[in-house]
Enzyme design. Structure first.
Site, PDB file in Angstrom:
ATOM      1  N   PHE A 242       2.287  22.821 -82.264  1.00  0.00           N
ATOM      2  CA  PHE A 242       0.876  22.526 -82.579  1.00  0.00           C
ATOM      3  C   PHE A 242       0.158  23.695 -83.231  1.00  0.00           C
ATOM      4  O   PHE A 242      -1.075  23.771 -83.190  1.00  0.00           O
ATOM      5  CB  PHE A 242       0.130  22.078 -81.318  1.00  0.00           C
ATOM      6  CG  PHE A 242       0.889  21.062 -80.506  1.00  0.00           C
ATOM      7  CD1 PHE A 242       1.103  19.794 -81.018  1.00  0.00           C
ATOM      8  CD2 PHE A 242       1.419  21.375 -79.271  1.00  0.00           C
ATOM      9  CE1 PHE A 242       1.827  18.857 -80.300  1.00  0.00           C
ATOM     10  CE2 PHE A 242       2.152  20.439 -78.550  1.00  0.00           C
ATOM     11  CZ  PHE A 242       2.350  19.184 -79.064  1.00  0.00           C
ATOM     12  N   ILE A 467       9.053  19.964 -85.938  1.00  0.00           N
ATOM     13  CA  ILE A 467       8.424  20.325 -84.668  1.00  0.00           C
ATOM     14  C   ILE A 467       8.110  19.091 -83.813  1.00  0.00           C
ATOM     15  O   ILE A 467       7.271  19.138 -82.923  1.00  0.00           O
ATOM     16  CB  ILE A 467       7.169  21.199 -84.895  1.00  0.00           C
ATOM     17  CG1 ILE A 467       6.106  20.469 -85.739  1.00  0.00           C
ATOM     18  CG2 ILE A 467       7.564  22.500 -85.558  1.00  0.00           C
ATOM     19  CD1 ILE A 467       4.790  21.250 -85.883  1.00  0.00           C
ATOM     20  N   GLY A 468       8.814  18.018 -84.125  1.00  0.00           N
ATOM     21  CA  GLY A 468       8.606  16.786 -83.364  1.00  0.00           C
ATOM     22  C   GLY A 468       7.871  15.743 -84.175  1.00  0.00           C
ATOM     23  O   GLY A 468       7.531  14.665 -83.682  1.00  0.00           O
ATOM     24  N   ILE A 631       2.747   6.182 -96.993  1.00  0.00           N
ATOM     25  CA  ILE A 631       3.276   6.445 -95.655  1.00  0.00           C
ATOM     26  C   ILE A 631       4.788   6.218 -95.720  1.00  0.00           C
ATOM     27  O   ILE A 631       5.256   5.092 -95.885  1.00  0.00           O
ATOM     28  CB  ILE A 631       2.609   5.523 -94.605  1.00  0.00           C
ATOM     29  CG1 ILE A 631       1.083   5.760 -94.596  1.00  0.00           C
ATOM     30  CG2 ILE A 631       3.217   5.738 -93.227  1.00  0.00           C
ATOM     31  CD1 ILE A 631       0.629   7.188 -94.312  1.00  0.00           C
ATOM     32  N   LYS A 635       6.356   4.300 -88.552  1.00  0.00           N
ATOM     33  CA  LYS A 635       6.562   4.488 -87.115  1.00  0.00           C
ATOM     34  C   LYS A 635       6.263   5.942 -86.711  1.00  0.00           C
ATOM     35  O   LYS A 635       5.475   6.192 -85.798  1.00  0.00           O
ATOM     36  CB  LYS A 635       7.998   4.123 -86.752  1.00  0.00           C
ATOM     37  CG  LYS A 635       8.263   4.076 -85.261  1.00  0.00           C
ATOM     38  CD  LYS A 635       9.657   3.524 -84.999  1.00  0.00           C
ATOM     39  CE  LYS A 635       9.847   3.210 -83.524  1.00  0.00           C
ATOM     40  NZ  LYS A 635      11.161   2.604 -83.279  1.00  0.00           N
ATOM     41  N   GLY A 706      -0.300  14.855 -90.100  1.00  0.00           N
ATOM     42  CA  GLY A 706      -0.215  15.621 -88.854  1.00  0.00           C
ATOM     43  C   GLY A 706      -1.547  15.886 -88.190  1.00  0.00           C
ATOM     44  O   GLY A 706      -1.644  15.949 -86.969  1.00  0.00           O
ATOM     45  N   GLU A 707      -2.587  16.067 -88.977  1.00  0.00           N
ATOM     46  CA  GLU A 707      -3.858  16.516 -88.414  1.00  0.00           C
ATOM     47  C   GLU A 707      -5.021  15.552 -88.608  1.00  0.00           C
ATOM     48  O   GLU A 707      -5.991  15.587 -87.843  1.00  0.00           O
ATOM     49  CB  GLU A 707      -4.200  17.890 -89.021  1.00  0.00           C
ATOM     50  CG  GLU A 707      -3.317  18.968 -88.419  1.00  0.00           C
ATOM     51  CD  GLU A 707      -3.097  20.182 -89.289  1.00  0.00           C
ATOM     52  OE1 GLU A 707      -2.760  20.002 -90.483  1.00  0.00           O
ATOM     53  OE2 GLU A 707      -3.241  21.305 -88.809  1.00  0.00           O
TER      54      GLU A 707
END
Ligand code: MOS
Length: 740
Positions: A242, A467-468, A631, A635, A706-707
């Protein structure tokens, strides 16, 4: 495969425990380091006695500032790609204590338990000095940040336009509000850890928890004076970060130091509490003064933001100017300042600056809408920026209006009655709140090696981490489509500094960055494959051009006569069995993009229930609509957004690191007292992706997810709490005691 909801390729490895994290590598003759942290906030070490610790059976060494080996440079400014202006702090340099929890010694033993026990035997005496850790008491001393590399990615606010003070004074509708945010810590579930393998004089292989393998390779080489090529950093699996993994953390520094000192393999794992004297989201103070005319058009915007910095580095964020990227106004004044405190340097945490700013901006917009007696959504539509209000440039794409409309419809915004406290459900007040989100659309250069191996399959190499977020899966999808190959024949190797260059994973940039790298490399590979195919004796492609052929399922074939084909395996065989490969750089189209503004957008709609007597707050449902270009994987993208939404609820209602300003110390340094939502706190979440096509932004038309899902949420929750209760709580988190 692009556009399909493919499940994470590494999911099974992760849930079965087969995926290895930095502290899980089997390394022979491993030593274990345990860190001793300072118990004071500021001062000097007057005595450090390690004799009892060293006398313990199994302890090999205790490294302190008195016996540490030399480091190459003690005052290097740019040790890593994310170093803010200032001198990067390095532990064990001298007797100075600059913040609470500062690492002061590393005990190295044959096993972890011995090292941890021995650490309790290290005696440290201090001479304490007065300190300042509270931002609110130090707002007066706030000043402009130092300039440096970081200010390129995080530019200071633009100069004022018009005459703010006059316009504010003259406007009929205005709001003047202050906002305060406490500290937040990243708290990834995987503890920060490093395992170093000593490969001989000055040579290290390092398994590290990081978001950037190349960045930490650079750091270790710079700080310890090693050759770049002799340092290899691997980080294939990361259990959350994060932002905490954007910069090298102190366990890496100490582990490398011990490894070089003892010429041994060493592991250092931090405990949860040792991840609090750490980078964090800074405390902040904001004052916003927004004004509008009688028709609800913004006339004047002033945003002052003050954040904490450390005494040694000026960490900066983009905070003050976001409102003007969303809403036009003729008179603007944006200010961003820092106050240096005796704490460790803050660092990016998911949507750094953006989520801080947008909470204040979107709550102020809500207040202003009420002042003007206009529906909050309608108020935003009246102030919709068709072009970038700061520069006047067109956006590469902007489907924010679609976000507002689709999310409002699905949410049932039209059922909202505007008066605070006017909607109830049994013993609960019901509140509807909404807010807008905006984030940049970053892309960094990324080099990708693409090759076809003897078995005719595609292998890709890049240093990026996952990072996931789903990077492995998404990159495999992109490559599969680009080469017309099924995903199972594509291998993406990553998380290794030895692979071609990638920036750290951060800023919602990686799908664009490495994704474009892959597109560019695979396009080049296709050219090379065709050329090699032409070289084969009796090749059917002798006189054809690139447009005449297509690539599918591991073969090149003639478009007008698909039965004429050559397989990749045949091409590699004709190449003497050597893989056909190419390495190429994907990079943003800087010159073309100069004519445009770029951003991702979102709109969040939140329903809360507030208990009438106890004022307990529950977010009963939330919808976020996101406009982020194409996108690639709905998922993993949805998962990014719902994860962000949970964090937004957390920021609004739960999460805070409590600083005792008399001790200069964070008091809730554990996951029991650092409150984050549990499943029972999270109800219905939904995500809408706007149909946003962007042919300008990059080869893939992607902007990153991500954000953007986080930025609008805290304000949407706070606005819903206002709608339910009539109370504006401008300090996060909104615990029920503040409502009582
Ligand atoms: Mo981040 S704060 O994009 O790692």
């Amino acid at each position: 495969m692009v556009g399909r909801p493919v499940s994470r390729l590494e999911g099974k490895l992760k849930v079965t425990g087969a995926a290895r994290y930095a502290a899980e590598y089997d390394v022979p003759d491993l030593l274990y380091g345990y860190v001793v942290n300072s118990t004071i906030t500021k001062g000097k070490i007057t005595r450090i006695d390690v004799s009892a610790a060293k006398a313990l059976n199994g302890v090999l060494e205790v490294i302190t500032h008195e016996n540490r080996p030399d480091v190459a440079s003690v005052d290097l400014k740019y040790t890593d790609m994310d170093a803010p202006p200032g001198v990067v702090f390095k532990p064990l340099l001298d007797a100075e204590v600059k913040y609470n929890g500062q690492p002061l010694a590393l005990v190295i033993a044959e096993d972890f338990e011995t090292a941890r026990y021995a650490a309790t035997l290290v005696i440290i005496e201090y001479q304490e000095e007065p300190f300042e850790t509270c931002l609110d008491h130090n707002l007066e001393k706030a000043r402009k940040p130092e300039k440096g590399l970081a200010t390129m990615l995080k530019p200071p606010p633009p100069p004022p336009t018009g005459n703010f003070e006059q316009a504010f004074k003259d406007s009929p509708v205005k709001v003047d509000s202050e906002f305060r945010h406490g500290t937040e810590h990243h708290n990834p579930i995987e503890l920060f850890a490093t395992t170093t393998v000593y490969e001989g004089e000055g040579k290290l292989t390092i398994y590290d928890k990081t978001q950037g393998t190349v960045n930490n390779q650079l750091f270790v080489a710079n700080v310890f004076g090693l050759h770049y090529k002799d340092v290899r950093v691997l980080s294939p699996f990361v259990g959350g970060a994060f932002g905490a993994g954007l910069r090298p953390q102190y366990q890496l520094y100490l582990c490398v130091m011990a490894s070089l000192f003892l010429k041994r393999n060493v592991r250092v794992v931090l405990e949860r509490k040792q991840m609090y004297p750490f980078p964090h989201r800074p405390q902040s103070y904001q004052r916003l003064r927004f004004a509008a005319d009688a028709n609800g058009r913004l006339t004047a915007l002033n945003h002052l933001a003050i954040s904490e910095a450390s005494q040694f580095e000026d960490y900066v964020e983009t905070v003050a100017q976001w409102s003007h990227k969303l809403y036009p106004a003729p008179n603007t004044l944006f200010e961003y300042k820092l106050a240096s405190l005796d704490l460790f340097t803050p660092l990016d945490m998911r949507a750094p600056g953006g989520v801080t700013a947008l909470h204040a901006i979107e709550c102020t917009m809500d207040e202003l809408a009420y002042e003007a007696s206009i529906d909050p959504l309608e108020f935003r539509l009246r102030n919709y920026a068709e072009t970038d209000p700061v520069t006047g440039k067109p956006f590469t794409s902007k489907a924010l209006r679609e976000c507002y409309m689709r999310a409002a419809k699905q949410f049932g915004w039209e059922k909202r009655s505007p008066a605070p406290g006017s909607m109830t459900r049994g013993n609960k007040f019901v509140g509807y709140g909404m807010a807008t989100g905006i984030w940049d659309a970053y892309q960094f250069p990324s080099r990708v090696e693409a090759m076809i191996t003897q078995d005719g399959k595609l292998v890709l190499n890049n240093a990026v981490t996952d990072i996931g977020t789903g990077t492995l899966t998404v990159m495999t999808q992109v490559a599969a489509d680009e080469l017309g190959m099924p995903m199972e024949n594509v291998t993406f190797n990553y998380g290794d500094s030895k692979k071609p260059f990638s920036m750290f994973q951060g800023g919602s940039s990686m799908t664009a960055s490495t994704g474009v790298g892959i597109v560019v490399a695979v396009k080049a590979l296709k050219k090379k494959l065709l050329k090699k195919a032409k070289d084969i004796d009796g090749s059917p492609f002798k006189n054809v051009s690139g447009e005449d052929v297509a690539f599918r399922d591991g073969s090149i074939f003639l478009r007008r006569s698909p039965s004429v084909s050559v397989s990749f395996q045949e091409i590699v065989a004709a190449n003497g069995g050597r893989p056909v490969k190419t390495t190429n750089m994907g990079a943003p189209h800087v010159l073309k993009l100069r004519k445009y503004a770029k951003a991702t957008h979102s709109a969040a709609f939140v329903e809360v229930e507030v208990d009438k007597e106890l004022k307990m707050i529950t977010v009963t449902r939330a919808i976020t609509a996101v406009a982020a270009g194409t996108i690639i994987n709905p998922k993993t993208a949805r998962s990014q957004i719902t994860g962000s939404m949970v964090w937004g609820i957390s920021k609004a209602l739960h999460e805070e690191t409590i600083l005792d300003e008399k001790l200069g110390k964070y008091m809730n340094q554990n996951l029991a007292e650092y409150h984050i939502p549990v499943h029972a706190d999270i109800n219905e979440l939904d995500v809408i992706f706007a149909d946003e096509r962007d042919d300008l932004i990059n080869e893939l038309g992607v902007k990153g997810v991500g954000e953007i899902g986080l930025v609008a949420m805290p304000a949407a929750v706070a606005n819903a709490v206002f709608h339910a209760t009539g109370k504006r709580i401008r300090e996060l988190p909104i615990h029920f005691d503040k409502l009582l």
